[in-house]
Motif scaffolding. Structure first.
Motif, PDB file in Angstrom:
ATOM      1  N   GLN A  48       0.808  -1.219   0.000  1.00  0.00           N
ATOM      2  CA  GLN A  48       0.000   0.000   0.000  1.00  0.00           C
ATOM      3  C   GLN A  48       0.848   1.278   0.000  1.00  0.00           C
ATOM      4  OE1 GLN A  48      -3.558  -0.062  -0.127  1.00  0.00           O
ATOM      5  NE2 GLN A  48      -3.077  -2.167  -0.636  1.00  0.00           N
ATOM      6  N   PRO A  49       1.744   1.453  -0.989  1.00  0.00           N
ATOM      7  CA  PRO A  49       2.554   2.681  -1.027  1.00  0.00           C
ATOM      8  C   PRO A  49       1.702   3.899  -1.351  1.00  0.00           C
ATOM      9  CG  PRO A  49       2.818   1.446  -3.058  1.00  0.00           C
ATOM     10  CD  PRO A  49       2.002   0.578  -2.140  1.00  0.00           C
ATOM     11  N   GLU A  50       2.165   5.050  -0.887  1.00  0.00           N
ATOM     12  CA  GLU A  50       1.477   6.302  -1.234  1.00  0.00           C
ATOM     13  C   GLU A  50       1.895   6.820  -2.603  1.00  0.00           C
ATOM     14  OE1 GLU A  50       1.158   5.837   3.029  1.00  0.00           O
ATOM     15  OE2 GLU A  50       2.990   6.044   1.867  1.00  0.00           O
ATOM     16  N   VAL A  51       3.104   6.442  -3.039  1.00  0.00           N
ATOM     17  CA  VAL A  51       3.650   6.931  -4.312  1.00  0.00           C
ATOM     18  C   VAL A  51       4.210   5.747  -5.103  1.00  0.00           C
ATOM     19  CG1 VAL A  51       5.313   8.490  -5.408  1.00  0.00           C
ATOM     20  CG2 VAL A  51       4.286   9.108  -3.205  1.00  0.00           C
ATOM     21  N   CYS A  52       3.922   5.716  -6.401  1.00  0.00           N
ATOM     22  CA  CYS A  52       4.455   4.684  -7.289  1.00  0.00           C
ATOM     23  C   CYS A  52       5.226   5.341  -8.429  1.00  0.00           C
ATOM     24  CB  CYS A  52       3.337   3.824  -7.871  1.00  0.00           C
ATOM     25  SG  CYS A  52       2.442   2.839  -6.668  1.00  0.00           S
ATOM     26  N   LEU A  53       6.476   4.952  -8.602  1.00  0.00           N
ATOM     27  CA  LEU A  53       7.278   5.376  -9.740  1.00  0.00           C
ATOM     28  C   LEU A  53       7.261   4.229 -10.737  1.00  0.00           C
ATOM     29  CD1 LEU A  53       8.135   7.409  -7.573  1.00  0.00           C
ATOM     30  CD2 LEU A  53      10.480   7.233  -8.394  1.00  0.00           C
ATOM     31  N   LEU A  54       6.644   4.453 -11.903  1.00  0.00           N
ATOM     32  CA  LEU A  54       6.365   3.370 -12.837  1.00  0.00           C
ATOM     33  C   LEU A  54       7.057   3.596 -14.173  1.00  0.00           C
ATOM     34  CD1 LEU A  54       2.498   3.053 -12.285  1.00  0.00           C
ATOM     35  CD2 LEU A  54       4.302   1.724 -11.161  1.00  0.00           C
ATOM     36  N   ASP A  55       7.843   2.611 -14.587  1.00  0.00           N
ATOM     37  CA  ASP A  55       8.435   2.628 -15.922  1.00  0.00           C
ATOM     38  C   ASP A  55       7.319   2.430 -16.944  1.00  0.00           C
ATOM     39  OD1 ASP A  55      10.055   2.442 -18.131  1.00  0.00           O
ATOM     40  OD2 ASP A  55      10.970   0.534 -17.584  1.00  0.00           O
ATOM     41  N   VAL A  56       7.260   3.296 -17.945  1.00  0.00           N
ATOM     42  CA  VAL A  56       6.207   3.180 -18.954  1.00  0.00           C
ATOM     43  C   VAL A  56       6.307   1.859 -19.708  1.00  0.00           C
ATOM     44  CG1 VAL A  56       5.368   4.127 -21.144  1.00  0.00           C
ATOM     45  CG2 VAL A  56       5.837   5.647 -19.226  1.00  0.00           C
ATOM     46  N   GLN A  57       7.530   1.413 -20.008  1.00  0.00           N
ATOM     47  CA  GLN A  57       7.718   0.175 -20.770  1.00  0.00           C
ATOM     48  C   GLN A  57       8.360  -0.870 -19.870  1.00  0.00           C
ATOM     49  OE1 GLN A  57      10.605  -1.548 -22.341  1.00  0.00           O
ATOM     50  NE2 GLN A  57       9.164  -2.936 -23.302  1.00  0.00           N
ATOM     51  N   MET A  58       7.534  -1.849 -19.426  1.00  0.00           N
ATOM     52  CA  MET A  58       8.012  -2.927 -18.556  1.00  0.00           C
ATOM     53  C   MET A  58       7.493  -4.259 -19.071  1.00  0.00           C
ATOM     54  SD  MET A  58       7.501  -1.664 -14.611  1.00  0.00           S
ATOM     55  CE  MET A  58       5.739  -1.296 -14.769  1.00  0.00           C
ATOM     56  N   PRO A  59       8.172  -5.358 -18.731  1.00  0.00           N
ATOM     57  CA  PRO A  59       7.617  -6.685 -19.045  1.00  0.00           C
ATOM     58  C   PRO A  59       6.320  -6.921 -18.270  1.00  0.00           C
ATOM     59  CG  PRO A  59       9.952  -6.830 -18.465  1.00  0.00           C
ATOM     60  CD  PRO A  59       9.506  -5.441 -18.133  1.00  0.00           C
ATOM     61  N   GLY A  60       5.496  -7.783 -18.823  1.00  0.00           N
ATOM     62  CA  GLY A  60       4.260  -8.161 -18.139  1.00  0.00           C
ATOM     63  C   GLY A  60       3.148  -7.168 -18.366  1.00  0.00           C
ATOM     64  N   LEU A  61       3.197  -6.054 -17.679  1.00  0.00           N
ATOM     65  CA  LEU A  61       2.252  -4.955 -17.857  1.00  0.00           C
ATOM     66  C   LEU A  61       3.043  -3.663 -17.999  1.00  0.00           C
ATOM     67  CD1 LEU A  61      -0.313  -5.786 -15.007  1.00  0.00           C
ATOM     68  CD2 LEU A  61      -0.722  -6.060 -17.458  1.00  0.00           C
ATOM     69  N   SER A  62       2.623  -2.809 -18.894  1.00  0.00           N
ATOM     70  CA  SER A  62       3.299  -1.523 -19.023  1.00  0.00           C
ATOM     71  C   SER A  62       2.946  -0.636 -17.828  1.00  0.00           C
ATOM     72  CB  SER A  62       2.864  -0.832 -20.317  1.00  0.00           C
ATOM     73  OG  SER A  62       1.536  -0.342 -20.199  1.00  0.00           O
ATOM     74  N   GLY A  63       3.745   0.414 -17.632  1.00  0.00           N
ATOM     75  CA  GLY A  63       3.456   1.352 -16.558  1.00  0.00           C
ATOM     76  C   GLY A  63       2.105   2.014 -16.717  1.00  0.00           C
ATOM     77  N   LEU A  64       1.680   2.248 -17.955  1.00  0.00           N
ATOM     78  CA  LEU A  64       0.372   2.844 -18.194  1.00  0.00           C
ATOM     79  C   LEU A  64      -0.737   1.889 -17.766  1.00  0.00           C
ATOM     80  CD1 LEU A  64       1.001   4.415 -21.716  1.00  0.00           C
ATOM     81  CD2 LEU A  64       1.002   5.582 -19.511  1.00  0.00           C
ATOM     82  N   GLU A  65      -0.550   0.599 -18.066  1.00  0.00           N
ATOM     83  CA  GLU A  65      -1.549  -0.391 -17.667  1.00  0.00           C
ATOM     84  C   GLU A  65      -1.615  -0.510 -16.145  1.00  0.00           C
ATOM     85  OE1 GLU A  65      -1.445  -3.480 -21.415  1.00  0.00           O
ATOM     86  OE2 GLU A  65       0.250  -3.462 -20.032  1.00  0.00           O
ATOM     87  N   VAL A  66      -0.453  -0.510 -15.496  1.00  0.00           N
ATOM     88  CA  VAL A  66      -0.422  -0.572 -14.031  1.00  0.00           C
ATOM     89  C   VAL A  66      -1.118   0.649 -13.437  1.00  0.00           C
ATOM     90  CG1 VAL A  66       1.059  -0.552 -11.989  1.00  0.00           C
ATOM     91  CG2 VAL A  66       1.663  -1.990 -13.945  1.00  0.00           C
TER      92      VAL A  66
END
Length: 247
Positions: A48-66
């Motif tokens: 349950q983090p308050e902030v997520c730093l997400l790579d736009v292009q990742m294996p499995g699910l993209s950062g946009l999908e996450v």
């Protein structure tokens, strides 16, 4: 103190982001560093983090999908080499973005914005982007895969993969000395792998061209592949035999 999740598929960059973040924001807690979209969602549910730093292009699910799946449960910062996609996400409610290669000055500005927003409810990103944004996230060939082995997540570079084999609801990732299962469908793998280096040779098989030792033809005309570092042979179905038309 804010709990922060970092999801970045390049381990060195992930480590650099973590290091610089803690220098710029010593009170923050980096609760997890993961390298694919599925692991990011698991960490989100568990920590349950308050902030997520997400790579736009990742294996499995993209950062946009996450981010779409996160909805309004956390403030989101995107990590990307493509500023136009980050700007689109920013316009739709993301707190900010980090560009590759990492710029510490810009990172400081982004973190300052995050701190200001912590006292406000996170933006709802469940409607973020669309098919075009998702396609953009997947525009670069896949470079890393994250697999579960026991209680550990391990990284496999696609260069080390001999072949992929569909296995019921999963796909087996076969290297020279091991096998592991991933949930990414074979159809999606075909779209995300470098087509010059990975060939689909059967409805259930994708082979690394660099792993092929030889290709032989039986008396009935069927093709089979022998690998450099594996004892098994791979069948080439008639639909994909044209890839080996020189034989």
């Amino acid at each position: 103190m804010a709990r922060i999740l970092i999801a970045e598929d390049e381990p060195r960059l992930a480590a650099e982001i973590r290091e610089e973040l803690l220098k710029l924001w010593p009170q923050a807690e980096v609760c997890a560093v993961v390298h694919d979209g599925h692991a990011a969602l698991q960490a989100l549910e568990a920590l349950q983090p308050e902030v997520c730093l997400l790579d736009v292009q990742m294996p499995g699910l993209s950062g946009l999908e996450v981010a779409r799946l996160i909805g309004n449960r956390a403030h989101v910062v995107f990590i990307t080499a493509y500023e136009q996609y980050a700007l689109q996400a920013f316009d739709e409610g993301a707190v900010g973005y980090l560009l590759k290669p990492l710029d510490v000055v810009k990172m400081a500005r982004t973190l300052a914005r995050v701190k200001e927003r912590l006292h406000q409810p996170p933006a709802d990103l469940s409607g973020l982007g669309g098919p075009s944004a998702s396609s953009a996230a997947d525009s670069e060939p896949l470079r890393w895969l994250t697999v579960q082995r026991g209680r550990e997540l391990q990284l496999i570079t696609v260069d080390d993969v001999q072949y992929f084999r569909a296995d019921n609801k999963y796909v087996a990732v076969v290297t020279a000395d091991s096998e592991a299962l991933i949930s990414l469908p074979l159809k999606e793998l075909v779209a995300r792998l470098d087509g010059e280096r990975f060939w689909q040779v059967h409805r259930s098989t994708i082979v690394n061209v660099g792993a092929i030792r030889s290709v032989s033809r039986s008396l009935s005309g069927k093709l089979s592949i022998a690998l450099k570092q594996r004892p098994e042979t791979l069948e080439v179905s008639a639909a994909y035999a044209h890839k080996f038309k020189q034989l």
